[in-house]
Design a protein around this motif. Structure first.
Motif: not given
Length: 245
Positions: A59, A152, A156-157, A170, A174-175, A178-179
């Motif tokens: 990231l 984030i 994400s993890r 990711p 998926l990002l 997470a956002t």
């Protein structure tokens, strides 16, 4: 380094906010500051974990800040970051004003019929201006580290672990998820009981629902996108100028 920056941002924000409340809004409830300190302390404690996760998931992080403090070659210039941050702040402010205007035009029932803020204030002074600038700068740094950099990465993890690919980078979808999740947390951290839009929803008064209509929730999505696409520094500068505007 990230813990020091976030910690300083927290202390400065609390200190100047206390000055502002005592000086310009006497009688203001200090419970907001207590909640702010608790949330900040929890997220600051998670920074070491977030650093490892950001590295493993590739990231963005804050390469310019890291290079500057480590006296290493900078990947890009601070001037470009500042100019870009100011531009994005202006763009987002225009979008927010136009969007709010259209929303209130089509849903006039949300227009407040009574004054929103009844807290007595005094005439602005140089100290008031200083408090505003310092709080905007410290909040821009502190909140971007804690919500974008930390959350984030953590979300994400977590999503990658659920998916069964914890060690891979990711996907874009998926990002985005997470956002949105961190933006919801960002909005929830800014929920205020006197936020008048929350009162316009008939039959809905739950805390979790309020966060969905918080301006900070939607701003958090935008800042999260900026972080992932242009780095933490641009998100910080944009956040600072948004608060100043």
């Amino acid at each position: 380094m990230w813990m020091i920056l976030a910690g300083l941002g927290t202390l400065v924000s609390v200190g100047f906010d206390f000055i502002r409340m005592r000086q310009f809004a006497p009688g203001t409830d200090l419970s907001v500051s207590v909640e702010f300190i608790i949330i900040s302390a929890v997220l600051i404690a998670l920074i070491p974990v977030a650093v490892k996760i950001n590295h493993k998931l590739d990231l963005p992080g804050g390469p310019l800040i890291t290079a500057t403090l480590g006296r290493e070659p900078q990947p890009y210039r601070w001037r470009d970051v500042v100019l870009g941050g100011v531009l994005w702040a202006v763009i987002l402010m225009i979008i927010a004003l136009v969007g709010t205007g259209l929303f209130l035009y089509f849903f006039p029932s949300f227009i407040p019929k009574h004054p929103i803020n009844k807290t007595p204030i005094v005439k602005p002074s140089e100290l008031w201006l200083l408090c505003g600038v310092v709080i905007a700068a410290s909040a821009g740094v502190q909140e971007e580290i804690l919500f974008r950099f930390v959350l984030i990465g953590l979300f994400s993890r977590t999503l990658m672990t659920i998916k069964g690919n914890a060690e891979q980078r990711p996907s874009r979808g998926l990002l985005w998820l997470a956002t949105i999740m961190q933006a919801y947390c960002f909005g929830m951290a800014h929920v205020r009981p006197d936020f008048y839009l929350a009162r316009g929803i008939a039959g809905v008064g739950e805390f979790a629902i309020h966060a969905l209509i918080q301006p900070q929730t939607w701003t958090g999505i935008f800042l999260g996108w900026l972080y992932l696409s242009r780095g933490l520094e641009t998100a910080m500068v944009t956040h600072i100028f948004l608060d100043l505007l």
